[in-house]
Each structure stands twice: as C-alpha cells, then as structure tokens.
Design a protein around this motif. Sequence first.
Motif, short mmCIF file in Angstrom:
data_model
loop_
_atom_site.label_atom_id
_atom_site.label_comp_id
_atom_site.label_asym_id
_atom_site.label_seq_id
_atom_site.Cartn_x
_atom_site.Cartn_y
_atom_site.Cartn_z
N GLY A 183 0.81 -1.21 0.00
CA GLY A 183 0.00 0.00 0.00
C GLY A 183 0.84 1.26 0.00
N VAL A 184 0.43 2.24 0.80
CA VAL A 184 1.03 3.56 0.80
C VAL A 184 1.39 3.97 2.23
CG1 VAL A 184 0.66 6.00 0.27
CG2 VAL A 184 -0.27 4.25 -1.24
N ARG A 185 2.54 4.57 2.37
CA ARG A 185 2.96 5.20 3.63
C ARG A 185 3.08 6.70 3.42
NH1 ARG A 185 9.02 4.45 6.29
NH2 ARG A 185 9.29 6.63 6.89
N LEU A 186 2.54 7.47 4.35
CA LEU A 186 2.63 8.93 4.31
C LEU A 186 3.31 9.42 5.59
CD1 LEU A 186 -0.96 9.78 3.02
CD2 LEU A 186 1.15 9.71 1.68
N ALA B 36 5.84 10.71 0.69
CA ALA B 36 4.97 9.59 0.31
C ALA B 36 5.83 8.43 -0.18
CB ALA B 36 3.99 10.02 -0.78
N TRP B 37 5.45 7.21 0.24
CA TRP B 37 6.19 6.01 -0.12
C TRP B 37 5.22 4.91 -0.55
CZ3 TRP B 37 11.61 5.99 0.98
CH2 TRP B 37 12.06 7.01 1.83
N GLY B 38 5.65 4.08 -1.47
CA GLY B 38 4.99 2.80 -1.67
C GLY B 38 5.49 1.84 -0.61
N ALA B 39 4.69 0.83 -0.27
CA ALA B 39 5.06 -0.07 0.82
C ALA B 39 4.71 -1.51 0.46
CB ALA B 39 4.35 0.32 2.10
N ILE B 40 5.59 -2.44 0.87
CA ILE B 40 5.30 -3.86 0.75
C ILE B 40 6.05 -4.59 1.87
CG2 ILE B 40 7.20 -4.27 -0.89
CD1 ILE B 40 5.34 -6.44 -2.15
N TYR C 48 9.98 0.19 1.80
CA TYR C 48 9.33 1.36 1.24
C TYR C 48 10.15 1.88 0.06
CZ TYR C 48 7.31 1.17 5.93
OH TYR C 48 6.69 0.74 7.09
N PHE C 49 9.49 2.47 -0.91
CA PHE C 49 10.18 2.98 -2.08
C PHE C 49 9.52 4.26 -2.57
CE2 PHE C 49 7.15 -0.33 -3.07
CZ PHE C 49 6.34 0.23 -4.04
N SER C 50 10.34 5.18 -3.07
CA SER C 50 9.86 6.45 -3.64
C SER C 50 10.95 7.01 -4.53
CB SER C 50 9.52 7.45 -2.53
OG SER C 50 10.70 7.98 -1.94
N ASP C 51 10.74 8.21 -5.06
CA ASP C 51 11.76 8.83 -5.90
C ASP C 51 12.97 9.27 -5.06
OD1 ASP C 51 10.45 10.81 -4.51
OD2 ASP C 51 10.25 12.17 -6.22
N GLN D 68 10.27 -5.07 23.19
CA GLN D 68 9.86 -4.56 21.87
C GLN D 68 11.02 -3.81 21.24
OE1 GLN D 68 9.37 -0.91 22.08
NE2 GLN D 68 9.37 -0.78 19.83
N ALA D 69 11.10 -3.83 19.91
CA ALA D 69 12.15 -3.09 19.21
C ALA D 69 11.68 -2.69 17.83
CB ALA D 69 13.43 -3.91 19.11
N GLU D 70 12.15 -1.53 17.36
CA GLU D 70 11.87 -1.04 16.01
C GLU D 70 13.15 -0.42 15.46
OE1 GLU D 70 9.74 2.86 14.24
OE2 GLU D 70 8.32 1.46 15.19
N LEU D 71 13.53 -0.81 14.24
CA LEU D 71 14.70 -0.26 13.57
C LEU D 71 14.31 0.25 12.20
CD1 LEU D 71 15.67 -3.14 15.12
CD2 LEU D 71 17.90 -2.24 14.46
N ASN D 72 14.87 1.41 11.81
CA ASN D 72 14.58 2.02 10.52
C ASN D 72 15.86 2.22 9.72
OD1 ASN D 72 11.57 2.85 10.48
ND2 ASN D 72 12.26 3.47 12.52
N PHE D 73 15.77 1.92 8.42
CA PHE D 73 16.91 2.03 7.51
C PHE D 73 16.50 2.88 6.30
CE2 PHE D 73 16.84 -2.01 9.67
CZ PHE D 73 18.14 -2.23 10.08
N TYR D 74 17.47 3.64 5.76
CA TYR D 74 17.23 4.46 4.57
C TYR D 74 18.42 4.38 3.63
CZ TYR D 74 13.32 6.53 7.14
OH TYR D 74 12.16 6.71 7.85
N SER D 75 18.13 4.38 2.33
CA SER D 75 19.22 4.34 1.34
C SER D 75 19.81 5.72 1.11
CB SER D 75 18.70 3.77 0.02
OG SER D 75 17.72 4.64 -0.57
#
Length: 223
Positions: free
Chosen positions: A88-91, A100-104, A121-124, A148-155
Amino acid sequence: MAVPYVKGIMPVMDQRVYVHALLDQFEARYSGAGGQFRYDGQAWFGSDYNKLWLKSEGTVGTDGRFGDGDHEILYDRSISRYFDVQSGVRLDIDHGPTRAWGAIGLQGLVLYFFDAEATFYFSDRGVAGRLTGSYDIFITNRLILQPQAELNFYSNSDPARGVGRGLSDIDTGLRLRYEWHRKIAPYIGITYSNMFDKSMFFRENNGKNNSGVNFTFGIRSWF
C-alpha cells in the motif's frame, strides 16, 4: 449451535467480516533531558484472507510539535496460517515536510510466537526499510512483560526530516502491563531511543534530539 448443511452448499465461516483495533503504545516518556508523548496503533477491517489495514505512529515533544508521523494504508492478504503480505502507501505527515512512499512487507508470528513485521518502502527519494518485533512473556495470567524493538533504515539521507543514510534510528523498550480488564492494560517500563550517524547530526542541528533512556508509563487498549 451447529451450522445447518444444505445439499450442494458448504458453510463458509472464513469470509465473515471483522473489525479490530489495537492501541499498542499510548505513553509518556521522561528522562533528565525532558519528556515526550508517543503513540503507536493499528486497525484492520476485513475477512480472514483479505483486509484493509491502517497503521499510525508519532510523537509529541515538549514544544508541542507533532513529529515522526508515519501513517500507512495497506491491503493485507493472508499467505499462510501465521503470515500476511501487505502492500500500500505510507505517508510521513507531521510538522515537517510530507513524504509519500509505496510499501510492501510481511507481518505475522515467527518461532515461539514472536510478533514480527518487515516492511520495505520505495519512492523517488530511494528505498527504506523497517523491522519491528515484540514478544509477550506471561508472568501471571494478567501480568505481562513485553520486550519490543523497532529499527529504521534508509538508502539516502533526508536532512529536512532528520533522516540519515543507513541505520537511521532505533526505538526499543521493556514494558510491564497489567490487564485488569482484557481490553485495557496500564503499563510502566523503560524505553530507549537513539539516532545514528547523520540522523543524530540532523536532529541535533534542529534541536530535536530526544535520544536516551526514558522512564515510561502508559496504557494499551484494543477492541
């Protein structure tokens, strides 16, 4: 009561429509550096196989600004007894620039019933990823300890949103809740959040660094 059988028509119960919502975190965090409010919730509507899934999380700092706003609208399809695939979509909507991102991704239960999510997630602006996990340890029938844990990564880096390339941030905690009512459970705990490399540099320049260990208390609810 037994479901009546009609010749030529088999009863199907797995297409019934359900609604479920979970407010997993609704909490205040305090440390020597100040305080912060955080929420994290999700809801779904649909059958055992197909659902519309909504997710939202964010924080409010001592300055009253809404930050780290992440809101997702996903189509969910069951692919096994324990796993669903979601797309779907992440905002990213808060006081900062909107993204805005696409999500899978995948969501479900892994070995020993760990609740886990892996989403890409993917976007321009590049790609990103998130890994989350939690586990309920039953001390008694109503007293439950949850790591509980949450990690975030970005290119790619996004200075306007305080996001750095690579492992950007981590948010983890250990919460002890008491289910005095099954749908309402107050809790206390210790949480830890931290930025890495460029993310920390961007946040400190904007005066938004809330990293560190926090005493936490809140309430968990579902219906």
